[in-house]
Design a protein around this motif. Structure first.
Motif: not given
Ligand code: SF4
Length: 916
Positions: A246, A248-249, A251-253, A280-281, A283-284, A414-415
């Motif tokens: 991902c 977006y953030c 976390v690295g999903c 996930a959240c 966004k991802g 979020p994750v």
């Molecule tokens: Fe992407 Fe959301 Fe996971 Fe962050 S928590 S890496 S934004 S899916």
């Protein structure tokens, strides 16, 4: 997950075959271990088994049992091929579907697959369904209530993985169906659109914008299996499923991107993603629509007679090469500065810093960690030795106390937020230090609601209580840490009463927090920008790290540690790759001649000796005429950097500005040349997430129009300056970086493709990497952890009579950073604009009601936003993001910054308010 629930061995037989499962395993584990399979519907690897659907019945010596919930017993005989049981299961299934409309069979769902497998045909279904209706109110989560089989997977997913508790089973008997909240429109519920319910639903009752058949009920799904995903009837299967990380953030999903005809059908979280494990959240999971937005830059733009106009690559590159060379040759290499991109890959960041140091000949390169986590790098190096978090995300699962400081984790990461919430629900103590009443604060055992700017006082207060109450690990301190005596002396000034005066945290809350953290066996710390983005952010990191050192909760094999939650997806990697003015890749100091010599030997050119400018210094130097050109890569500095007017003046003072971007951002609009780049869904390379994990980024799509990958653009810019940057592809760039950087030497694309993820430091190909740091020694020069005796100092711009409110800036769940990407997705329907969070008492005092416009004025400017009246903020404090250009919060923020790293004081700006 199943594999993690089980530990030692139990031997039994399945259909006559001897198998072994770990103690605590179930009959379903045994069946799988034997290579067999039984149908399941309510089972999901991510959830505790519930045994609700009864389609996994098997015969045992004791009778008939649901395989998913029955523990495997030593010596048991299990049969999956019993005809009577098969008939029973078929009858169970027929009863389940008899009120479900026949169209359920046409969907690519687990229910349809199980029906096909057991020979349950259309005649078993109801022709019409129950007439329970649909809910299409939400842009990402659709409910077709007639299809609900009341298995409860969605509800458990929301409870057990996401931790939002937004869903429930409503109705009675055969009409029992999932509902969001009290049963009103889904979009008005507490649903955070993580997509977990959609992905888990086995019947198609819940679906996303496009449904893909995922396989969350079968562990170990393989890329090959995922390529066979199908769409609902009328749709066509994905051409390709690309596994990536991902963008977006931090976390690295791990995500699977399902594409067809050069478009994205869906993005789903990978069950075997090392950090997200099938979660996930919003966004991802859903916010990918920006990638084909008509606003994407598809061709270079060159300013002609004051206007940005489309140009060919040859012309645009020629202008960039000519102007940068002219300014370098006339004013010297230090007249050019670059800001690298924390959203881009490691390889692209490596290439940009190499471009600046070789083709231009300056160390004037920095990245946005300067304005978020630079204090983490400096603070963690000083305390422990390395510039990264100390422990892997997995350690949060075994922590018995988690201290969350200055981080709204459920919104910004979020994750990980969900994972912390789950740990708390399992019984881990949760202590939250935050001026705002965040979701985790509501769940916490102790909420320390310190005033913005008071962190150091609170951390010193906690340290004092740990020492006074004997909650310190004397043995650890004696063997592995320094600085205790100096710290003890300082702590004499931090009794709870004084801490209460400085911070507003009541002494009993401080004591409760110290007791929770001080008595835990595996206490973990995670923190965010609420610690770093202060005038004394580095002191904040160091005094927070003190707590872990005092407890001996870092550098030990049993979890704990101190982890910064990195904001943008690759802000860790951008710094790791040397996009820093004083550090080459791997935090090797540029003023070290041995280091420079090694790089020069491989790069074939000397590396400039003098450390370069930090981002705020670049702006000051531009205003002073010392910087004449800026190259801004993947950052919208006019939206995200503090004191926007100052930034704009600095840009205006430059002779030449290049913006390498995917949209015509505010910064791109004032550039002389705009080079179209690529989004994370079009990139090849790697990211490093918040716990130092290298993961692969793979292109699911080509960049649109004439856009190229940023890697190719940077190589071409090198060429325009007459320099071959080498590194023909991203894999070669990481290989070159590893050759020069001992802590990355064992990491390569090939290895990551094989192993999925590797933590740095990783010094050789056979080095497994270090998820958990400092097991034997700290990486400081003396091998010891260093306690820091740092006093609380007043913030840079505290509220006063003229500007009596404290403005805090930060993020909300739905929008990311400046909003450039998420505002171009249906996320905009969820949160269409910015609002000012304002406490009810303040709203009353100001005569402001919900939605009323409020003018927010600081010493630098004013913005107006509608009020959201909420006690999430404290009296005297307000909150804004900078995700919407119509509310440019950075017009308000100040140039006050951390005295060590120049990280801005985003978390505290003195403002006044009035009803507009
Ligand atoms: Fe992407 Fe959301 Fe996971 Fe962050 S928590 S890496 S934004 S899916």
């Amino acid at each position: 997950m199943t594999g993690e629930r089980v530990r030692a061995a139990v031997r039994l037989r399945v259909d006559g075959e001897p198998v072994e499962v770990a103690a605590g395993g179930t009959l379903l584990d045994a069946v799988r271990a034997a290579g067999g399979d039984v149908p399941t519907l309510c089972f999901d690897d991510r959830l505790a088994p519930s045994g609700a659907c009864r389609v996994c019945l098997v015969r045992t010596g004791r009778g008939v049992a649901a395989a998913c919930t029955t523990p495997a017993e030593e010596g048991a005989e299990v049969r999956t091929d019993d005809r009577d049981v098969a008939a029973m299961v078929r009858r169970v299934l027929e009863l389940m579907v008899e009120r479900i409309p026949e169209r359920a069979l046409g969907l690519p769902t687990e229910l349809a697959a199980v029906c096909a497998r057991l020979g349950v045909e259309a005649s078993a279904f109801d022709l019409a369904g129950r007439g329970l209706g649909r809910d299409d109110s939400h842009p990402y989560v659709r409910l077709d209530a007639d299809l609900c089989i009341a298995c409860g997977r969605c509800v458990r997913m929301c409870d057990e993985v996401q931790g939002t508790f937004a869903l429930t089973m409503a109705g009675r008997g055969a009409d029992t169906v999932v509902a969001a909240g009290a049963g009103g429109p889904w979009v008005e519920s507490d649903c955070v659109a993580c997509g977990g319910c959609v992905d888990s639903c086995p019947s198609g009752a819940l679906s996303g914008p496009v449904s893909v058949l995922t396989s969350y009920a079968t562990a170990g799904s393989t890329p090959a299996a995922r390529t066979s995903l199908t769409l609902p009837s009328g749709g066509r299967p994905a051409d390709l499923v690309t596994r990536t990380t991902c963008g977006y953030c931090g976390v690295g999903c791990t995500l699977d991107v399902h594409t067809r005809d050069s478009g994205i059908l869906a993005v789903t979280p990978a069950l075997d993603g090392p950090v997200n494990r099938g979660h996930a959240c919003v966004k991802g999971r859903f916010a990918y629509g920006f990638v084909r937005s008509p606003d994407r830059l598809t061709t270079p733009l060159v300013r002609r007679k004051g206007r940005l106009e489309p140009a060919g690559w040859d012309e645009a590159l020629a202008v960039v090469g000519r102007e940068l060379a002219r300014i370098r040759d006339r004013h010297g290499p230090d007249a050019i500065a670059a800001i690298s991109s924390a959203r881009s890959t490691n390889e692209e960041n490596y290439l940009l810093q190499k471009l600046m140091r070789t083709a231009i000949g300056t160390n004037n390169v920095d990245n946005c960690s300067r304005i978020c986590h630079a204090p983490s790098a400096v603070g963690l190096i000083a305390s422990f030795g390395l510039a990264g978090g100390t422990n892997p995300a997995e350690d949060l699962d075994v922590a018995d106390c988690i201290l969350v400081a200055g981080a709204n984790v459920t919104q910004a990461h979020p994750v990980i937020g969900a994972r912390i919430a789950q740990a708390a629900l399992r019984g881990a103590r949760l202590v939250v230090l935050d001026p705002r009443r965040t979701e985790l604060a509501r769940l916490a055992d102790v909420h320390l609601r310190g005033r913005p700017g008071s962190n150091v006082a609170v951390f010193n207060g906690l340290a004092r209580l740990l020492v006074d109450r004997g909650h310190v690990d004397e043995e650890f301190l004696a063997a592995r840490a320094d600085g205790l005596e100096e710290l003890r002396e300082l702590l004499a000034d931090y009794p709870p009463d004084r801490v209460a005066e400085l911070s507003g945290v009541p002494p009993d809350a401080l004591a409760a927090a110290a007791e929770a953290y001080g008595t835990a066996r595996r206490p973990a710390i995670v923190y965010g920008l609420g610690v770093t983005e202060h005038a004394h952010g580095t002191d904040g990191v160091r005094t927070l790290a003190n707590l872990a050192i005092l407890r001996g909760a870092v550098g030990t094999p049993h979890g704990g540690g101190v982890n910064p939650l990195r904001g943008q997806n690759n802000v860790q990697g951008a710094s790791d790759m040397g996009a820093l003015p004083d550090m080459l890749p791997g935090y090797q100091r540029v003023d070290d001649p041995e280091v420079r010599g090694r790089f020069a030997a491989v790069w074939g050119t000397p590396v400039p000796e003098r450390p370069g400018l930090r981002i705020p210094e670049m702006f000051d130097a531009a205003l002073a005429g010392r910087v004449r050109a800026m190259y801004v890569f993947g950052e919208d500095i006019l939206a995200t950097d503090p004191n926007s007017r100052h930034v704009r003046a600095a840009i205006d003072a430059c002779d030449f500005l290049v913006s390498q971007e995917i949209f015509l951002s505010a910064t791109a609009q004032v550039a002389d040349v705009v080079l179209p780049g690529s989004s994370f869904l079009e990139k090849d390379g790697t990211f490093v997430n918040f716990d130092r994990r290298f993961q692969r980024v793979r292109p699911a799509l080509d960049p649109p129009g004439q856009a190229y990958t940023d890697f190719d653009v940077l190589r071409a810019v090198g060429g325009a300056l007459g320099v071959d940057l080498g590194c023909p592809d991203p894999a070669a760039a990481l290989a070159e970086c590893g050759e020069l950087t001992p802590v990355f030497a064992g990491i390569s694309h090939e290895r990551l493709d094989r192993e999925g993820a590797v933590h740095w430091p990783c010094r050789a190909l056979d080095d497994p990497g270090e998820p958990r740091l400092y097991g034997t020694a700290f990486a400081t020069p003396d091998g010891r952890a260093h306690l820091a005796a740092r006093p609380w100092l007043p913030p840079g711009e505290p509220p006063d009579e003229d500007f009596p409110y404290a403005l805090i800036t930060g993020r909300r769940l739905v929008h990311y950073n400046s909003g450039t990407m998420t505002r171009r997705t249906p996320n905009l329907a969820l949160v269409p604009g910015e609002h000012l969070d304002l406490h009810p008492d303040d709203a009353r005092r100001l005569g402001v009601g919900e939605g009323d416009p409020v003018e927010v004025t600081s010493r630098r400017g004013a913005v107006t936003a509608p009020a959201r009246v909420t006690d999430e903020v404290a009296v005297g404090e307000v909150f804004l993001t900078f995700a919407f250009p119509e509310v440019p919060a950075n017009l308000l923020t100040s140039a006050e910054a951390d005295e060590v790293t120049s990280c801005p004081e985003y978390k505290l700006t003195a403002v006044r308010l009035r009803r507009a």
